[in-house]
Design a protein around this motif. Structure first.
Motif, PDB file in Angstrom:
ATOM      1  N   ALA A 137       0.837  -1.207   0.000  1.00 42.62           N
ATOM      2  CA  ALA A 137       0.000   0.000   0.000  1.00 42.62           C
ATOM      3  C   ALA A 137       0.867   1.248   0.000  1.00 42.62           C
ATOM      4  CB  ALA A 137      -0.930  -0.006   1.211  1.00 42.62           C
ATOM      5  N   ALA A 138       1.932   1.241   0.790  1.00 42.14           N
ATOM      6  CA  ALA A 138       2.816   2.408   0.858  1.00 42.14           C
ATOM      7  C   ALA A 138       3.552   2.616  -0.458  1.00 42.14           C
ATOM      8  CB  ALA A 138       3.808   2.242   1.998  1.00 42.14           C
ATOM      9  N   THR A 139       4.103   1.545  -1.006  1.00 46.68           N
ATOM     10  CA  THR A 139       4.882   1.712  -2.240  1.00 46.68           C
ATOM     11  C   THR A 139       3.986   1.988  -3.445  1.00 46.68           C
ATOM     12  OG1 THR A 139       4.917  -0.681  -2.592  1.00 46.68           O
ATOM     13  CG2 THR A 139       6.804   0.291  -1.447  1.00 46.68           C
ATOM     14  N   ASP A 140       2.794   1.435  -3.459  1.00 54.72           N
ATOM     15  CA  ASP A 140       1.885   1.684  -4.574  1.00 54.72           C
ATOM     16  C   ASP A 140       1.340   3.109  -4.563  1.00 54.72           C
ATOM     17  OD1 ASP A 140       2.302  -0.888  -5.380  1.00 54.72           O
ATOM     18  OD2 ASP A 140       0.374  -1.661  -4.676  1.00 54.72           O
ATOM     19  N   LEU A 141       1.386   3.754  -3.442  1.00 54.43           N
ATOM     20  CA  LEU A 141       0.903   5.126  -3.336  1.00 54.43           C
ATOM     21  C   LEU A 141       1.941   6.139  -3.828  1.00 54.43           C
ATOM     22  CD1 LEU A 141      -1.449   6.858  -2.261  1.00 54.43           C
ATOM     23  CD2 LEU A 141      -0.239   6.956  -0.089  1.00 54.43           C
ATOM     24  N   ILE A 142       3.209   5.794  -3.742  1.00 57.52           N
ATOM     25  CA  ILE A 142       4.282   6.740  -4.068  1.00 57.52           C
ATOM     26  C   ILE A 142       4.246   7.159  -5.540  1.00 57.52           C
ATOM     27  CG2 ILE A 142       6.791   6.969  -4.288  1.00 57.52           C
ATOM     28  CD1 ILE A 142       7.020   5.448  -1.648  1.00 57.52           C
ATOM     29  N   GLN A 143       4.122   6.218  -6.457  1.00 55.24           N
ATOM     30  CA  GLN A 143       4.181   6.561  -7.885  1.00 55.24           C
ATOM     31  C   GLN A 143       3.063   7.507  -8.319  1.00 55.24           C
ATOM     32  OE1 GLN A 143       4.056   3.304 -10.640  1.00 55.24           O
ATOM     33  NE2 GLN A 143       4.438   4.623 -12.396  1.00 55.24           N
ATOM     34  N   PRO A 144       1.797   7.262  -7.957  1.00 56.31           N
ATOM     35  CA  PRO A 144       0.766   8.229  -8.370  1.00 56.31           C
ATOM     36  C   PRO A 144       0.972   9.621  -7.771  1.00 56.31           C
ATOM     37  CG  PRO A 144      -0.258   6.191  -7.628  1.00 56.31           C
ATOM     38  CD  PRO A 144       1.197   6.082  -7.354  1.00 56.31           C
ATOM     39  N   VAL A 145       1.482   9.688  -6.549  1.00 60.34           N
ATOM     40  CA  VAL A 145       1.728  10.994  -5.923  1.00 60.34           C
ATOM     41  C   VAL A 145       2.824  11.742  -6.685  1.00 60.34           C
ATOM     42  CG1 VAL A 145       2.610  12.125  -3.840  1.00 60.34           C
ATOM     43  CG2 VAL A 145       0.885  10.343  -3.644  1.00 60.34           C
ATOM     44  N   VAL A 146       3.908  11.040  -7.014  1.00 62.76           N
ATOM     45  CA  VAL A 146       4.993  11.663  -7.769  1.00 62.76           C
ATOM     46  C   VAL A 146       4.497  12.082  -9.153  1.00 62.76           C
ATOM     47  CG1 VAL A 146       7.239  11.237  -8.853  1.00 62.76           C
ATOM     48  CG2 VAL A 146       6.840  10.518  -6.508  1.00 62.76           C
ATOM     49  N   ASN A 147       3.704  11.236  -9.810  1.00 69.08           N
ATOM     50  CA  ASN A 147       3.149  11.605 -11.121  1.00 69.08           C
ATOM     51  C   ASN A 147       2.268  12.837 -11.028  1.00 69.08           C
ATOM     52  OD1 ASN A 147       4.397   9.553 -12.509  1.00 69.08           O
ATOM     53  ND2 ASN A 147       2.634   8.195 -12.471  1.00 69.08           N
ATOM     54  N   PHE A 148       1.441  12.897 -10.015  1.00 70.20           N
ATOM     55  CA  PHE A 148       0.545  14.042  -9.837  1.00 70.20           C
ATOM     56  C   PHE A 148       1.341  15.330  -9.624  1.00 70.20           C
ATOM     57  CE2 PHE A 148      -2.081  16.742  -7.053  1.00 70.20           C
ATOM     58  CZ  PHE A 148      -3.155  16.956  -7.911  1.00 70.20           C
ATOM     59  N   ILE A 149       2.312  15.275  -8.719  1.00 70.22           N
ATOM     60  CA  ILE A 149       3.137  16.460  -8.447  1.00 70.22           C
ATOM     61  C   ILE A 149       3.900  16.879  -9.710  1.00 70.22           C
ATOM     62  CG2 ILE A 149       5.158  17.285  -7.153  1.00 70.22           C
ATOM     63  CD1 ILE A 149       4.147  15.525  -4.814  1.00 70.22           C
ATOM     64  N   SER A 150       4.459  15.908 -10.408  1.00 71.53           N
ATOM     65  CA  SER A 150       5.210  16.202 -11.630  1.00 71.53           C
ATOM     66  C   SER A 150       4.323  16.827 -12.694  1.00 71.53           C
ATOM     67  CB  SER A 150       5.839  14.929 -12.188  1.00 71.53           C
ATOM     68  OG  SER A 150       6.724  14.359 -11.266  1.00 71.53           O
ATOM     69  N   ASN A 151       3.130  16.277 -12.876  1.00 69.94           N
ATOM     70  CA  ASN A 151       2.221  16.826 -13.888  1.00 69.94           C
ATOM     71  C   ASN A 151       1.809  18.255 -13.569  1.00 69.94           C
ATOM     72  OD1 ASN A 151       2.213  14.634 -15.608  1.00 69.94           O
ATOM     73  ND2 ASN A 151       0.522  13.640 -14.557  1.00 69.94           N
ATOM     74  N   ILE A 152       1.536  18.527 -12.314  1.00 70.89           N
ATOM     75  CA  ILE A 152       1.185  19.910 -11.931  1.00 70.89           C
ATOM     76  C   ILE A 152       2.362  20.839 -12.202  1.00 70.89           C
ATOM     77  CG2 ILE A 152       0.689  21.412  -9.949  1.00 70.89           C
ATOM     78  CD1 ILE A 152      -1.056  19.163  -8.852  1.00 70.89           C
ATOM     79  N   TYR A 153       3.544  20.401 -11.816  1.00 70.81           N
ATOM     80  CA  TYR A 153       4.743  21.213 -12.010  1.00 70.81           C
ATOM     81  C   TYR A 153       4.993  21.478 -13.496  1.00 70.81           C
ATOM     82  CZ  TYR A 153       9.591  22.719 -11.631  1.00 70.81           C
ATOM     83  OH  TYR A 153      10.762  23.417 -11.727  1.00 70.81           O
TER      84      TYR A 153
END
Length: 173
Positions: A137-153
């Motif tokens: 659960a912890a590791t599967d959450l990291i990639q979408p969060v990084v993708n979201f932050i990257s896309n906004i940036y």
């Protein structure tokens, strides 16, 4: 006690290891290919937007550590469950094992032992899977969060004119 547990555990592990040797070449090839791809992608991203490259690297480290811990947990569970798993499955399914029990019709004790060992084995694997689910659960959450932050940036840079559409599409991919 139906068998010499230590001896049969060593034989089982040796047999399992022999089967795993054939997969090693594919695993090494896949790992090297993934590493080269990761390094290439990070290098390209770092040259365009170093902040995102650093973010990806920083988040990849704990994920790798968690995966190593999960592999160790699985290996420990398999080693711990080997004797009960062998009694639960291999001794009952192999018609050549324990002919004396079959001759004297000792199936009731055999079935009782099978039930106990099956439950022990399943409980060990269930407990391992339950523990691994927390890490997943912890590791599967990291990639979408990084993708979201990257896309906004990246979108903010696109709107601000710092990035061209081609760079934006490259970085998003």
């Amino acid at each position: 006690q139906f068998e010499d547990e230590k001896f049969n555990t060593k034989i089982s592990r040796a047999t399992d290891a022999l089967g795993q040797v054939s997969r090693v070449g594919k695993e090494i090839s896949w790992s090297l290919s993934s590493l080269v791809t990761f390094i290439g992608a990070i290098t390209a991203i770092v040259f365009v937007e170093p902040i995102i490259g650093i973010l990806i690297i920083v988040t990849a480290i704990p994920v790798a550590q968690i995966r190593v811990k999960q592999n160790k947990m699985s290996e420990d569970t398999y080693k711990k469950a080997e004797p009960t798993d062998r009694v639960a499955w291999r001794l009952l399914l192999d018609p050549s094992s324990m002919p004396e029990i079959r001759i004297v019709n000792g199936f009731s004790q055999l079935i009782k032992s099978w039930g106990v060992n099956m439950k022990k084995s399943q409980n060990m694997f269930f407990e391992n899977n339950k523990n691994m689910a927390k890490y997943d659960a912890a590791t599967d959450l990291i990639q979408p969060v990084v993708n979201f932050i990257s896309n906004i940036y990246f979108f903010r840079l696109l709107v601000g004119g710092s990035l061209g559409l081609d760079q934006f599409l490259f970085l998003r991919g």
